[in-house]
Design a protein around this motif. Structure first.
Motif, PDB file in Angstrom:
ATOM      1  N   MET A   1       0.848  -1.182   0.000  1.00 18.81           N
ATOM      2  CA  MET A   1       0.000   0.000   0.000  1.00 18.81           C
ATOM      3  C   MET A   1       0.892   1.244   0.000  1.00 18.81           C
ATOM      4  N   PRO A   2       0.546   2.247  -0.746  1.00 20.99           N
ATOM      5  CA  PRO A   2       1.357   3.474  -0.762  1.00 20.99           C
ATOM      6  C   PRO A   2       1.424   4.122   0.625  1.00 20.99           C
ATOM      7  N   GLU A   3       2.478   4.889   0.851  1.00 18.05           N
ATOM      8  CA  GLU A   3       2.691   5.502   2.152  1.00 18.05           C
ATOM      9  C   GLU A   3       1.650   6.549   2.516  1.00 18.05           C
ATOM     10  N   ASP A   4       0.911   7.061   1.543  1.00 18.11           N
ATOM     11  CA  ASP A   4      -0.081   8.086   1.859  1.00 18.11           C
ATOM     12  C   ASP A   4      -1.388   7.492   2.383  1.00 18.11           C
ATOM     13  N   PHE A   5      -1.461   6.178   2.566  1.00 23.95           N
ATOM     14  CA  PHE A   5      -2.617   5.516   3.168  1.00 23.95           C
ATOM     15  C   PHE A   5      -2.213   4.854   4.479  1.00 23.95           C
ATOM     16  N   ILE A   6      -3.162   4.776   5.398  1.00 23.95           N
ATOM     17  CA  ILE A   6      -2.903   4.168   6.705  1.00 23.95           C
ATOM     18  C   ILE A   6      -4.108   3.307   7.065  1.00 23.95           C
ATOM     19  N   THR A   7      -3.861   2.132   7.630  1.00 21.84           N
ATOM     20  CA  THR A   7      -4.970   1.258   8.016  1.00 21.84           C
ATOM     21  C   THR A   7      -5.667   1.827   9.256  1.00 21.84           C
ATOM     22  N   GLU A   8      -6.886   1.386   9.462  1.00 20.31           N
ATOM     23  CA  GLU A   8      -7.635   1.850  10.621  1.00 20.31           C
ATOM     24  C   GLU A   8      -6.937   1.445  11.925  1.00 20.31           C
TER      25      GLU A   8
END
Length: 110
Positions: A1-8
């Motif tokens: 996943m790209p670094e600009d996304f974060i899991t809940e």
């Protein structure tokens, strides 16, 4: 996943000290926070999440009481200007400032 996304889960790990239980889910359902669902995992854009957390903190921020600040400035010796980023080196001045914040002791009635 790209670094600009974060899991809940990672979002709660990073901002759990600020977020209430299920606050991200409620914001997601109310349309206040964008998200992406992939393989049964919720992802948030990091910049949107940071903005959301900042707005929560700004909403809950309580400004200092202006009367207390004015009282502190009036009661300090005239040769000393007090601001929050200055340290008070003189122990007598420090005791004086601390007394301004003391609450009067209540005596118990018997």
């Amino acid at each position: 996943m790209p670094e600009d996304f974060i899991t809940e889960a990672d979002a709660y790990a990073a901002y759990g000290h600020v977020l209430e239980d299920k606050e991200l889910r409620n914001a997601r359902h109310a349309g206040r926070l964008g998200f992406m669902r992939r393989k049964r995992t919720i992802f948030y854009r990091r910049d949107e999440l940071e903005s959301f957390v900042s707005s929560l903190l700004a909403k809950d921020y309580v400004e200092p009481c202006q009367k207390t600040i004015a009282k502190m400035q009036v009661n300090l010796p005239s040769d000393h200007l007090f601001s929050g980023d200055q340290a008070i080196a003189d122990p007598d001045q420090l005791r004086h400032v601390l007394k301004l914040f003391e609450r009067p002791r209540q005596t118990k009635k018997r």
